[in-house]
Design an enzyme around this catalytic site. Sequence first.
Site, PDB file in Angstrom:
ATOM      1  N   HIS A 186     -21.432 -29.870 -10.608  1.00  0.00           N
ATOM      2  CA  HIS A 186     -22.288 -28.677  -9.863  1.00  0.00           C
ATOM      3  C   HIS A 186     -23.372 -28.226 -10.519  1.00  0.00           C
ATOM      4  O   HIS A 186     -23.740 -28.742 -11.602  1.00  0.00           O
ATOM      5  CB  HIS A 186     -21.174 -27.508  -9.773  1.00  0.00           C
ATOM      6  CG  HIS A 186     -20.403 -27.165 -10.878  1.00  0.00           C
ATOM      7  ND1 HIS A 186     -21.148 -26.500 -12.143  1.00  0.00           N
ATOM      8  CD2 HIS A 186     -19.165 -27.018 -11.315  1.00  0.00           C
ATOM      9  CE1 HIS A 186     -20.348 -26.025 -12.958  1.00  0.00           C
ATOM     10  NE2 HIS A 186     -19.168 -26.841 -12.423  1.00  0.00           N
ATOM     11  N   HIS A 205     -23.607 -27.907 -14.657  1.00  0.00           N
ATOM     12  CA  HIS A 205     -23.560 -28.916 -15.164  1.00  0.00           C
ATOM     13  C   HIS A 205     -25.297 -29.312 -15.419  1.00  0.00           C
ATOM     14  O   HIS A 205     -25.747 -29.583 -16.477  1.00  0.00           O
ATOM     15  CB  HIS A 205     -22.922 -30.253 -14.790  1.00  0.00           C
ATOM     16  CG  HIS A 205     -21.384 -30.017 -14.562  1.00  0.00           C
ATOM     17  ND1 HIS A 205     -20.745 -29.938 -13.591  1.00  0.00           N
ATOM     18  CD2 HIS A 205     -20.556 -29.745 -15.582  1.00  0.00           C
ATOM     19  CE1 HIS A 205     -19.528 -29.717 -13.561  1.00  0.00           C
ATOM     20  NE2 HIS A 205     -19.183 -29.463 -14.835  1.00  0.00           N
ATOM     21  N   CYS A 258      -2.647 -23.396 -20.500  1.00  0.00           N
ATOM     22  CA  CYS A 258      -3.652 -23.277 -19.255  1.00  0.00           C
ATOM     23  C   CYS A 258      -4.005 -24.599 -19.114  1.00  0.00           C
ATOM     24  O   CYS A 258      -4.744 -25.374 -19.905  1.00  0.00           O
ATOM     25  CB  CYS A 258      -4.836 -22.155 -19.406  1.00  0.00           C
ATOM     26  SG  CYS A 258      -5.915 -22.494 -18.050  1.00  0.00           S
ATOM     27  N   CYS A 309      -8.143 -24.909 -18.914  1.00  0.00           N
ATOM     28  CA  CYS A 309      -8.581 -25.123 -20.179  1.00  0.00           C
ATOM     29  C   CYS A 309      -8.212 -26.271 -21.009  1.00  0.00           C
ATOM     30  O   CYS A 309      -8.807 -26.303 -22.158  1.00  0.00           O
ATOM     31  CB  CYS A 309      -8.416 -23.751 -20.979  1.00  0.00           C
ATOM     32  SG  CYS A 309      -9.308 -22.324 -20.116  1.00  0.00           S
ATOM     33  N   CYS A 313      -5.211 -16.449 -17.641  1.00  0.00           N
ATOM     34  CA  CYS A 313      -6.296 -17.198 -18.361  1.00  0.00           C
ATOM     35  C   CYS A 313      -7.690 -16.481 -18.263  1.00  0.00           C
ATOM     36  O   CYS A 313      -8.019 -16.106 -17.149  1.00  0.00           O
ATOM     37  CB  CYS A 313      -6.443 -18.476 -17.970  1.00  0.00           C
ATOM     38  SG  CYS A 313      -7.909 -19.465 -18.589  1.00  0.00           S
ATOM     39  N   HIS A 373      -9.987 -19.087 -16.219  1.00  0.00           N
ATOM     40  CA  HIS A 373      -9.537 -19.393 -14.831  1.00  0.00           C
ATOM     41  C   HIS A 373      -8.950 -18.343 -13.913  1.00  0.00           C
ATOM     42  O   HIS A 373      -8.875 -18.484 -12.770  1.00  0.00           O
ATOM     43  CB  HIS A 373      -8.689 -20.848 -14.898  1.00  0.00           C
ATOM     44  CG  HIS A 373      -9.488 -21.746 -15.538  1.00  0.00           C
ATOM     45  ND1 HIS A 373      -9.793 -21.917 -16.808  1.00  0.00           N
ATOM     46  CD2 HIS A 373     -10.437 -22.812 -15.004  1.00  0.00           C
ATOM     47  CE1 HIS A 373     -10.322 -23.201 -17.150  1.00  0.00           C
ATOM     48  NE2 HIS A 373     -10.774 -23.635 -16.191  1.00  0.00           N
ATOM     49  N   LYS A 430     -17.990 -17.894  -8.190  1.00  0.00           N
ATOM     50  CA  LYS A 430     -18.039 -18.516  -9.434  1.00  0.00           C
ATOM     51  C   LYS A 430     -18.068 -19.976  -9.143  1.00  0.00           C
ATOM     52  O   LYS A 430     -17.383 -20.680  -8.200  1.00  0.00           O
ATOM     53  CB  LYS A 430     -16.747 -18.069 -10.206  1.00  0.00           C
ATOM     54  CG  LYS A 430     -16.609 -18.991 -11.500  1.00  0.00           C
ATOM     55  CD  LYS A 430     -15.275 -18.449 -12.441  1.00  0.00           C
ATOM     56  CE  LYS A 430     -15.001 -19.370 -13.563  1.00  0.00           C
ATOM     57  NZ  LYS A 430     -13.951 -19.200 -14.220  1.00  0.00           N
ATOM     58  N   LYS A 479     -16.074 -27.109  -9.600  1.00  0.00           N
ATOM     59  CA  LYS A 479     -15.867 -28.283  -8.978  1.00  0.00           C
ATOM     60  C   LYS A 479     -15.391 -28.191  -7.396  1.00  0.00           C
ATOM     61  O   LYS A 479     -14.561 -27.515  -7.261  1.00  0.00           O
ATOM     62  CB  LYS A 479     -15.244 -29.365  -9.830  1.00  0.00           C
ATOM     63  CG  LYS A 479     -15.988 -29.641 -11.252  1.00  0.00           C
ATOM     64  CD  LYS A 479     -15.133 -30.734 -11.659  1.00  0.00           C
ATOM     65  CE  LYS A 479     -15.817 -30.958 -13.169  1.00  0.00           C
ATOM     66  NZ  LYS A 479     -15.160 -30.317 -14.176  1.00  0.00           N
TER      67      LYS A 479
END
Length: 525
Positions: free
Chosen positions: A24, A27, A133, A136, A150, A153, A324, A327
Amino acid sequence: MTTTPENTHVYVTTAIPYVNGDPHLGHALELVQADVLARHARRRRRPVRFLTGTDDNALKNVTAAHAAGVDVREFVAANAARFAALREPLQLSYDDHIRTGTDPRHAPGVRRIWRRCAANGDLYRRRYEGLYCAGCEQFYALEELAGGRCPEHGTAPERVSEENWFFRLSRYTDALRAVLESGRVRVEPAARRNEVLAFVRAGLADISVSRPADRAGGWGIAVPDDPAQVVYVWWDALANYVTALGYGSTGADPADGGHDDHHDDDDGKPFRTWWVESAERIHVVGKGIVRFHAVFWLAQLLSAGLPLPTAVYVHDYLSVDGAKLAKGVGHAADPAGLARRYGSDAVRWWLVRDVARIGDTDFTVDRLLTRHDQDLANGLGNLVHRTLTLVHRFGDGVVAGPWATGAGGHPLVIAADALPDAVDRALAIFDLRAATAAIGAVVDQGNRTVEGERPWELARRATAGDTAAAAHLANVLGVLVHACRALAGELEPFLPAGATRLCDQLGDGAGVGRPEPVFQRLRRL
């Protein structure tokens, strides 16, 4: 960027992303930022090696493959190829791309680091129960969770009880504090450095660095001499920065009683050149993984007796239309699709010009179009086009140069000549926004110079026999061409394709090319 008299080599790396989904825009941000640093250093005639790649060994890749009903190896290979395919649409100049699951350089280096840390007494096995998690791939202490969830996330970690290998991170609390406080390893921006230091000063607990092979489905790198365990994905992944340089690929392991050759490597000795002796070893990472790079990785290297990176540059996050990034979020966050539709120049320029150094930034197509048209089409592109038009209309396509009488002190020449230093200072603290703002300031000054000097009036007076006006016109045209060439050169790390088109038109001698629009407006404003 700093240099040393002995060595000016620069090694630039990105984090390697999980391949549990499509790439996305976040990246793309990291890839382009690292690419700018690499291209800028090359432009300053420094030897550069730029590495990126993918993290194939994460357990979340296995989970995603099972959810998709696809063989794990096929799933990982297909998604890794999508990340590698960003090279052309984003105009990336990386020298190496590592896949941790298939690259033959990687596993031997991971095992060598493991054995060196074990030989140093920093690995031990014990049973552990904690909050894990899966997103992570990290255990969290209860006090680190926000409302039981978390912080990265927003999901509730699962309670996991298992026996793992642990690394004595606690042993390195004082050493890491000294490294960070002294600036031996720079973390930029300073706000991220302060966060890392606060974490270290609070005291470090030992961390789990393996997972049961059964839970991983056999996926990953087996722990040396303990095939019932696989190396924790972060321990594995972080090593890519040195395994891609051949570390561990050849020679006897000193931890096994062999000759201490851990600074030796394959043909050309890239490990020694780019890690041991390089003037700068820069990691570009997202804020969510600073702890791994500025704490865990440094401790891992200290334990293994290897040199540390010199800098960890940290970017914040992107959102898309207020949501947010993750992927699978949709086409609006697809960097390759955006580049195909609007061009690599537009995508790269938004990423380097609009994204905040501190704080998250929201992406919309409207913002991308506005930034491109204002800065590139109406700003720099307009300045170059009108400059070349003026040179052909009033100078027959030839300029006398800014070295003509009085031109050397022209404010625009002074500003253009100061631009490289301004870009250097900004990039030395990982402030791409400030670097591109410096370019924009010279563009604005160039357009103001055209309006203030009014070359068309100078030409009219020169035609009427005013020799002073003729001389001044020649100076003005030379000044404008000089500034445009300086801008095109400094733009190259940020927009390699657009800068090439500008340089082709501007040339490098007395003659200039015909004006052609370099940055077409993407919409009517």
